[in-house]
Motif scaffolding. Sequence first.
Motif, PDB file in Angstrom:
ATOM      1  N   ILE A  90       0.317  59.978  23.640  1.00  0.00           N
ATOM      2  CA  ILE A  90      -0.016  59.084  23.409  1.00  0.00           C
ATOM      3  C   ILE A  90       0.863  57.711  23.048  1.00  0.00           C
ATOM      4  N   VAL A  91       0.804  56.466  23.404  1.00  0.00           N
ATOM      5  CA  VAL A  91       2.020  55.683  23.664  1.00  0.00           C
ATOM      6  C   VAL A  91       0.737  54.549  22.461  1.00  0.00           C
ATOM      7  N   VAL A  92       1.759  53.932  22.011  1.00  0.00           N
ATOM      8  CA  VAL A  92       1.122  53.360  20.268  1.00  0.00           C
ATOM      9  C   VAL A  92       2.249  51.833  20.105  1.00  0.00           C
ATOM     10  N   ALA A  93       1.171  50.530  20.371  1.00  0.00           N
ATOM     11  CA  ALA A  93       1.699  49.332  19.861  1.00  0.00           C
ATOM     12  C   ALA A  93       1.861  49.010  18.457  1.00  0.00           C
ATOM     13  N   PHE A 119     -10.298  48.669  22.480  1.00  0.00           N
ATOM     14  CA  PHE A 119      -9.546  49.458  22.186  1.00  0.00           C
ATOM     15  C   PHE A 119      -8.421  48.009  21.889  1.00  0.00           C
ATOM     16  N   SER A 120      -8.821  47.394  22.086  1.00  0.00           N
ATOM     17  CA  SER A 120      -8.059  45.434  20.986  1.00  0.00           C
ATOM     18  C   SER A 120      -7.820  45.977  19.674  1.00  0.00           C
ATOM     19  N   LYS A 121      -8.670  46.373  19.294  1.00  0.00           N
ATOM     20  CA  LYS A 121      -8.900  47.368  18.068  1.00  0.00           C
ATOM     21  C   LYS A 121      -7.403  47.885  17.612  1.00  0.00           C
ATOM     22  N   PRO A 122      -6.528  47.530  15.859  1.00  0.00           N
ATOM     23  CA  PRO A 122      -6.046  48.440  15.643  1.00  0.00           C
ATOM     24  C   PRO A 122      -6.659  49.977  15.069  1.00  0.00           C
ATOM     25  N   LEU A 133      -3.536  51.455  20.602  1.00  0.00           N
ATOM     26  CA  LEU A 133      -3.799  52.924  21.208  1.00  0.00           C
ATOM     27  C   LEU A 133      -3.299  51.374  22.912  1.00  0.00           C
ATOM     28  N   SER A 134      -2.333  51.735  23.138  1.00  0.00           N
ATOM     29  CA  SER A 134      -2.314  50.634  24.571  1.00  0.00           C
ATOM     30  C   SER A 134      -1.998  52.133  26.142  1.00  0.00           C
ATOM     31  N   GLU A 135      -1.773  53.107  25.449  1.00  0.00           N
ATOM     32  CA  GLU A 135      -2.086  54.121  27.246  1.00  0.00           C
ATOM     33  C   GLU A 135      -1.723  55.664  26.753  1.00  0.00           C
ATOM     34  N   LEU A 136      -2.268  56.410  27.892  1.00  0.00           N
ATOM     35  CA  LEU A 136      -2.235  57.505  27.460  1.00  0.00           C
ATOM     36  C   LEU A 136      -1.683  57.874  29.396  1.00  0.00           C
ATOM     37  N   ARG A 137      -0.082  58.894  28.785  1.00  0.00           N
ATOM     38  CA  ARG A 137       0.309  59.472  29.883  1.00  0.00           C
ATOM     39  C   ARG A 137       0.253  61.210  30.202  1.00  0.00           C
ATOM     40  N   LEU A 138       0.543  61.278  31.043  1.00  0.00           N
ATOM     41  CA  LEU A 138       0.866  63.265  31.439  1.00  0.00           C
ATOM     42  C   LEU A 138       2.357  63.310  32.129  1.00  0.00           C
ATOM     43  N   THR A 139       3.491  64.080  31.143  1.00  0.00           N
ATOM     44  CA  THR A 139       4.397  63.979  31.531  1.00  0.00           C
ATOM     45  C   THR A 139       4.687  65.291  31.559  1.00  0.00           C
ATOM     46  N   ALA A 140       5.121  65.657  32.745  1.00  0.00           N
ATOM     47  CA  ALA A 140       5.295  67.184  33.525  1.00  0.00           C
ATOM     48  C   ALA A 140       6.779  67.057  32.187  1.00  0.00           C
ATOM     49  N   LYS A 141       7.392  68.129  32.287  1.00  0.00           N
ATOM     50  CA  LYS A 141       7.805  69.060  31.859  1.00  0.00           C
ATOM     51  C   LYS A 141       8.224  70.955  31.568  1.00  0.00           C
ATOM     52  N   ILE A 193     -11.981  63.157  30.016  1.00  0.00           N
ATOM     53  CA  ILE A 193     -11.938  62.693  28.851  1.00  0.00           C
ATOM     54  C   ILE A 193     -10.677  61.594  29.260  1.00  0.00           C
ATOM     55  N   ILE A 194      -9.908  62.085  29.154  1.00  0.00           N
ATOM     56  CA  ILE A 194      -8.390  61.273  29.779  1.00  0.00           C
ATOM     57  C   ILE A 194      -8.693  60.134  30.772  1.00  0.00           C
ATOM     58  N   ALA A 195      -9.503  60.742  32.114  1.00  0.00           N
ATOM     59  CA  ALA A 195      -9.449  59.269  31.888  1.00  0.00           C
ATOM     60  C   ALA A 195     -11.003  58.631  32.029  1.00  0.00           C
ATOM     61  N   GLU A 196     -11.331  58.253  30.966  1.00  0.00           N
ATOM     62  CA  GLU A 196     -11.875  57.755  31.391  1.00  0.00           C
ATOM     63  C   GLU A 196     -11.804  56.835  30.061  1.00  0.00           C
ATOM     64  N   ILE A 197     -10.650  57.305  28.781  1.00  0.00           N
ATOM     65  CA  ILE A 197     -10.252  56.997  28.177  1.00  0.00           C
ATOM     66  C   ILE A 197      -8.602  55.478  28.922  1.00  0.00           C
ATOM     67  N   GLN A 198      -8.395  56.569  29.631  1.00  0.00           N
ATOM     68  CA  GLN A 198      -7.043  55.069  30.864  1.00  0.00           C
ATOM     69  C   GLN A 198      -8.198  54.889  31.308  1.00  0.00           C
ATOM     70  N   SER A 199      -9.429  54.646  31.899  1.00  0.00           N
ATOM     71  CA  SER A 199      -9.928  53.811  32.160  1.00  0.00           C
ATOM     72  C   SER A 199     -10.402  52.351  31.167  1.00  0.00           C
ATOM     73  N   ARG A 200     -10.807  52.705  29.580  1.00  0.00           N
ATOM     74  CA  ARG A 200     -11.108  51.795  29.136  1.00  0.00           C
ATOM     75  C   ARG A 200     -10.368  51.167  28.756  1.00  0.00           C
ATOM     76  N   LEU A 201      -8.813  51.098  29.015  1.00  0.00           N
ATOM     77  CA  LEU A 201      -7.426  51.151  28.448  1.00  0.00           C
ATOM     78  C   LEU A 201      -6.635  50.082  29.749  1.00  0.00           C
ATOM     79  N   GLY A 202      -7.960  50.257  30.500  1.00  0.00           N
ATOM     80  CA  GLY A 202      -7.534  49.048  31.866  1.00  0.00           C
ATOM     81  C   GLY A 202      -6.503  49.790  32.823  1.00  0.00           C
ATOM     82  N   GLY A 203      -5.936  50.849  32.237  1.00  0.00           N
ATOM     83  CA  GLY A 203      -4.875  51.545  33.507  1.00  0.00           C
ATOM     84  C   GLY A 203      -6.149  52.734  34.144  1.00  0.00           C
TER      85      GLY A 203
END
Length: 271
Positions: free
Chosen positions: A74-77, A106-109, A54-62, A148-158
């Motif tokens: 949900i961006v996955v490498a 999140f450095s683990k798959p 898991l590398s990133e979470l984004r919110l996309t307006a549509k 929750i989204i904000a906390e996960i993004q924080s742990r991902l470093g973004g």
Amino acid sequence: MNTEIQLGLCNPPEPVYLYVKNGEVSGEFFLWYHYDIDKDKTIPVQQKGLTGYLSELRLTAKEYKGKDNLKLDIVVASDEVYIIRTGVETNFAKTFLLAASQVYDFSKPLIIAVTSGEENTVFCRLYDASTKVIIRREWNPNADWGSIIAEIQSRLGGAYSSVPLMAEQQIHPQDLRIKQIRTLLNYPLDLVREWLGFQDVRSPSQLPISKIDTLVKNMCLAWAAHKFDHFPDAEDSYQQQVVDAVANGTDELTAIKTWMQQVQTAKVEAS
């Protein structure tokens, strides 16, 4: 991950999108799928799991049929870059977020899997890819999804972010501003529409900035209403931690996210 560069002919490094749906195409059932936009064709994906980082979470307006529609990306490498796109208010998104909130490294798959529910719903199951152990958190339909989204993004470093808008996703900056803040706060869309109706407009972009600032304040204070013993304390906290921070150059979403975290921490310490 294999970082060796393969020389020669290749496909452009575009992300692979996976869309979540309990559906059927020509008798073939699926829970997520690719979509070939050039051929207007749904391509079922039979594998029910995706292993990667898991590398990133984004919110996309549509915009879809004139309705407000916010997607969670949900961006996955992995062997490729995959983007799992789903409605931010779907059961899949919520079960993913609850499980991912239990991950601190999140450095683990991880393995992100789809599983079917009743009435064509789709849920997410999250596993530690190394141990194959499922990662669980008790179901809470009223969780503070924005936090929750904000906390996960924080742990991902973004930082809290949205993807650059493509041509079909173009939206007025003030409309996007309200969408993002509303989602962060888990504020009901119907209440935003009702408030706009009282102003005799259909979208925030039709209002002056001062009115939009008022709407943002109303949403933030509604979130904070039950977290303070006295409402004036909530107003003072919002003024100092958000309004003043933005005036000093802090990004508004970042300021609100930080304020929410501080309020939540103070509430836990006081309980």
